[in-house]
Scaffold this active site. Structure first.
Site, PDB file in Angstrom:
ATOM      1  N   HIS A 181       0.847  -1.201   0.000  1.00 58.17           N
ATOM      2  CA  HIS A 181       0.000   0.000   0.000  1.00 58.17           C
ATOM      3  C   HIS A 181       0.882   1.251   0.000  1.00 58.17           C
ATOM      4  O   HIS A 181       1.414   1.645   1.029  1.00 58.17           O
ATOM      5  CB  HIS A 181      -0.922  -0.002   1.225  1.00 58.17           C
ATOM      6  CG  HIS A 181      -2.107   0.904   1.085  1.00 58.17           C
ATOM      7  ND1 HIS A 181      -2.177   1.910   0.143  1.00 58.17           N
ATOM      8  CD2 HIS A 181      -3.277   0.963   1.780  1.00 58.17           C
ATOM      9  CE1 HIS A 181      -3.358   2.543   0.261  1.00 58.17           C
ATOM     10  NE2 HIS A 181      -4.034   1.973   1.242  1.00 58.17           N
ATOM     11  N   TYR A 186      -1.071   7.210   3.336  1.00 65.56           N
ATOM     12  CA  TYR A 186      -0.507   6.363   4.385  1.00 65.56           C
ATOM     13  C   TYR A 186       1.023   6.465   4.330  1.00 65.56           C
ATOM     14  O   TYR A 186       1.563   7.255   3.567  1.00 65.56           O
ATOM     15  CB  TYR A 186      -1.057   4.933   4.271  1.00 65.56           C
ATOM     16  CG  TYR A 186      -2.572   4.929   4.433  1.00 65.56           C
ATOM     17  CD1 TYR A 186      -3.150   5.357   5.630  1.00 65.56           C
ATOM     18  CD2 TYR A 186      -3.419   4.595   3.382  1.00 65.56           C
ATOM     19  CE1 TYR A 186      -4.530   5.417   5.777  1.00 65.56           C
ATOM     20  CE2 TYR A 186      -4.807   4.653   3.524  1.00 65.56           C
ATOM     21  CZ  TYR A 186      -5.359   5.062   4.721  1.00 65.56           C
ATOM     22  OH  TYR A 186      -6.718   5.152   4.870  1.00 65.56           O
ATOM     23  N   ARG A 338     -16.412   0.014  -4.828  1.00 62.64           N
ATOM     24  CA  ARG A 338     -17.804   0.203  -4.389  1.00 62.64           C
ATOM     25  C   ARG A 338     -18.818  -0.436  -5.322  1.00 62.64           C
ATOM     26  O   ARG A 338     -19.860  -0.905  -4.878  1.00 62.64           O
ATOM     27  CB  ARG A 338     -18.089   1.692  -4.212  1.00 62.64           C
ATOM     28  CG  ARG A 338     -17.366   2.279  -2.998  1.00 62.64           C
ATOM     29  CD  ARG A 338     -17.264   3.775  -3.083  1.00 62.64           C
ATOM     30  NE  ARG A 338     -16.483   4.180  -4.248  1.00 62.64           N
ATOM     31  CZ  ARG A 338     -16.298   5.436  -4.626  1.00 62.64           C
ATOM     32  NH1 ARG A 338     -16.854   6.415  -3.942  1.00 62.64           N
ATOM     33  NH2 ARG A 338     -15.553   5.713  -5.691  1.00 62.64           N
TER      34      ARG A 338
HETATM   35  C1  FNR Z   1     -11.528   1.636   0.215  1.00 63.24           C
HETATM   36  N1  FNR Z   1     -10.340   1.868  -0.467  1.00 63.24           N
HETATM   37  C2  FNR Z   1      -9.177   1.284  -0.033  1.00 63.24           C
HETATM   38  N2  FNR Z   1      -8.034   1.393  -0.769  1.00 63.24           N
HETATM   39  C3  FNR Z   1      -6.921   0.743  -0.409  1.00 63.24           C
HETATM   40  O1  FNR Z   1      -5.908   0.846  -1.096  1.00 63.24           O
HETATM   41  N3  FNR Z   1      -6.906  -0.039   0.712  1.00 63.24           N
HETATM   42  C4  FNR Z   1      -7.990  -0.184   1.509  1.00 63.24           C
HETATM   43  O2  FNR Z   1      -7.957  -0.944   2.482  1.00 63.24           O
HETATM   44  C5  FNR Z   1      -9.161   0.536   1.166  1.00 63.24           C
HETATM   45  N4  FNR Z   1     -10.285   0.486   1.939  1.00 63.24           N
HETATM   46  C6  FNR Z   1     -11.499   0.939   1.444  1.00 63.24           C
HETATM   47  C7  FNR Z   1     -12.688   0.654   2.116  1.00 63.24           C
HETATM   48  C8  FNR Z   1     -13.905   1.032   1.573  1.00 63.24           C
HETATM   49  C9  FNR Z   1     -15.182   0.675   2.295  1.00 63.24           C
HETATM   50  C10 FNR Z   1     -13.941   1.730   0.339  1.00 63.24           C
HETATM   51  C11 FNR Z   1     -15.251   2.140  -0.292  1.00 63.24           C
HETATM   52  C12 FNR Z   1     -12.763   2.050  -0.302  1.00 63.24           C
HETATM   53  C13 FNR Z   1     -10.360   2.488  -1.799  1.00 63.24           C
HETATM   54  C14 FNR Z   1     -10.813   1.466  -2.846  1.00 63.24           C
HETATM   55  O3  FNR Z   1      -9.930   0.367  -2.921  1.00 63.24           O
HETATM   56  C15 FNR Z   1     -10.896   2.113  -4.248  1.00 63.24           C
HETATM   57  O4  FNR Z   1      -9.611   2.500  -4.643  1.00 63.24           O
HETATM   58  C16 FNR Z   1     -11.816   3.322  -4.268  1.00 63.24           C
HETATM   59  O5  FNR Z   1     -13.024   3.056  -3.561  1.00 63.24           O
HETATM   60  C17 FNR Z   1     -12.152   3.757  -5.690  1.00 63.24           C
HETATM   61  O6  FNR Z   1     -12.703   2.701  -6.439  1.00 63.24           O
HETATM   62  P1  FNR Z   1     -14.297   2.503  -6.599  1.00 63.24           P
HETATM   63  O7  FNR Z   1     -14.863   2.263  -5.253  1.00 63.24           O
HETATM   64  O8  FNR Z   1     -14.839   3.767  -7.219  1.00 63.24           O
HETATM   65  O9  FNR Z   1     -14.431   1.317  -7.522  1.00 63.24           O
END
Ligand code: FNR
Length: 368
Positions: A181, A186, A338
């Site tokens: 990550h 972070y 999402r």
């Molecule tokens: C996330 N996102 C996220 N990203 C990541 O790198 N590590 C993580 O643990 C998390 N946790 C997380 C929890 C929840 C509930 C959400 C909604 C999002 C970000 C996620 O992986 C993604 O990059 C973004 O949500 C954008 O993509 P979508 O949701 O538009 O498809």
């Protein structure tokens, strides 16, 4: 007629994924002292039964104080191996590859889980550790976040050792890939951005190579310890106002120009895929949200480094658009977050929309 690219297998770092739909890592705030629970088996298992090619487990901390919240996932001790192994074995029974995102939250650690209340520092009596929050510089992300301590070289070594130990555990779990990550403000992202790293030693400040030094060392040690595919998620922009470089020639924020250099170094170190996200390091960020809003960053990295596999993420919802991004060579795989929470059957619906058969669990076959 060839299958749509979205449903063609892809081999990355010697592992073949049955299609290019990857479940984006998503924190569940449902762990017990860092251990995965039944929630994770059901939640992750649900994606495995519905046709995704790969699933990346949520940000999982390599040290307890590297968690975002007390309910976050962890891989800092051996008792955390068994519950993860159960999830991985179930995914494998469905032909789905599964990996884990290894993380350290840096200055965004020790927060309350989102549904406990508005995001703010978790105090010690709420399970937090506000006195053990580390970052490249003592600059908090926002007023309601902890004020971090500047991480010492000794603490950096401790974090590196923790990543190495976590990888030994990942091997025991049987993960197919690891994602580091490096995004969303972070620890590693906060090192590379001049907004959060104002150190004046060899790990920070204006020189780009200084800011990249610690994150690249983490990448290098993970590569040395892990022979299967290694992914890194980055934020390609801080989305702060103005330019990457100020008029004085100094770097003003993190952006695609620096990201391209950073990713080039990762390629040299043997990273197999860069998962291209953005933002999360500047509380006043202004993001233009639209379908595939981060795809231009992925495409720029793909263009600069054609031999590297790239993942795009962010508001990818329409299978026809997604197929187009793949056909145009803007990205090699897509990570969905999402949209898959709203509709875990997206891979099956996408196959239907693109006119190709796809295999779901036998138990669900009559539905499709
Ligand atoms: C996330 N996102 C996220 N990203 C990541 O790198 N590590 C993580 O643990 C998390 N946790 C997380 C929890 C929840 C509930 C959400 C909604 C999002 C970000 C996620 O992986 C993604 O990059 C973004 O949500 C954008 O993509 P979508 O949701 O538009 O498809």
């Amino acid at each position: 007629k060839d299958a749509p690219l979205l449903f063609q297998p892809i081999t990355i770092g010697g592992v073949t994924f049955k299609n290019r739909i990857f479940v984006s890592p998503m924190c569940q705030y449902s762990s017990s002292d860092g251990h995965a629970t039944d929630w994770h088996l059901v939640h992750i298992g649900g994606f495995a039964t519905r046709g995704a090619g790969a699933i990346c487990l949520e940000a999982t901390a390599v040290v307890p104080e590297g968690r975002i919240s007390p309910q976050d996932a962890g891989i800092w001790k051996d008792s955390q191996i068994a519950p993860l192994k159960r999830i991985v074995e179930f995914c494998h029974s469905q032909g789905t590859k599964v990996g884990i995102q290894l993380a350290h939250a840096g200055r965004k650690a020790s927060l309350l889980a989102p549904w406990i209340g508005p995001v703010r520092t978790a105090a010690a009596d709420e399970g937090g550790w506000p006195d053990k929050v580390y970052a490249p510089s003592a600059i908090s992300y926002a007023n309601n976040y902890p004020l971090p301590k500047e991480v010492s070289e000794r603490d950096m070594q401790y974090i590196e050792d923790a990543f190495a130990d976590a990888i030994v555990r990942c091997e025991k779990v049987g993960f197919d890939f690891i994602e580091i990550h490096g995004a969303h403000g972070y620890l590693l992202h906060s090192f590379v951005s001049p907004l959060s790293n104002v150190r004046n030693d060899t790990y920070g400040g204006q020189p780009l190579e200084n800011r990249l030094r610690f994150p690249l060392r983490v990448v290098q040690l993970c590569r040395a310890a892990w022979s299967k595919p290694l992914f890194v998620r980055i934020s390609a922009s801080d989305w702060a106002e103005g330019l990457e470089k100020g008029e004085d020639g100094n770097w003003a924020q993190w952006g695609i120009e620096q990201s391209t250099i950073y990713v080039g170094e990762m390629l040299k170190l043997g990273v197999d895929l860069v998962d291209c996200s953005s933002g999360g390091n500047w509380a006043k960020q202004k993001i233009r949200y639209e379908h595939g809003y981060q795809v231009p960053f992925a495409a720029a990295l793909k263009k600069a480094h054609p031999s590297l596999s790239i993942g795009a993420v962010g508001l990818l919802t329409d299978p026809l658009f997604v197929e187009r991004y793949l056909q145009d060579g803007k990205t090699d795989v897509v990570f969905l977050g999402r949209e898959l929470l709203r509709n875990p059957h997206w891979p099956l619906a996408a196959a239907k929309a693109l006119g190709t058969p796809v295999k779901a669990a036998n138990q669900y076959e009559r539905a499709w």
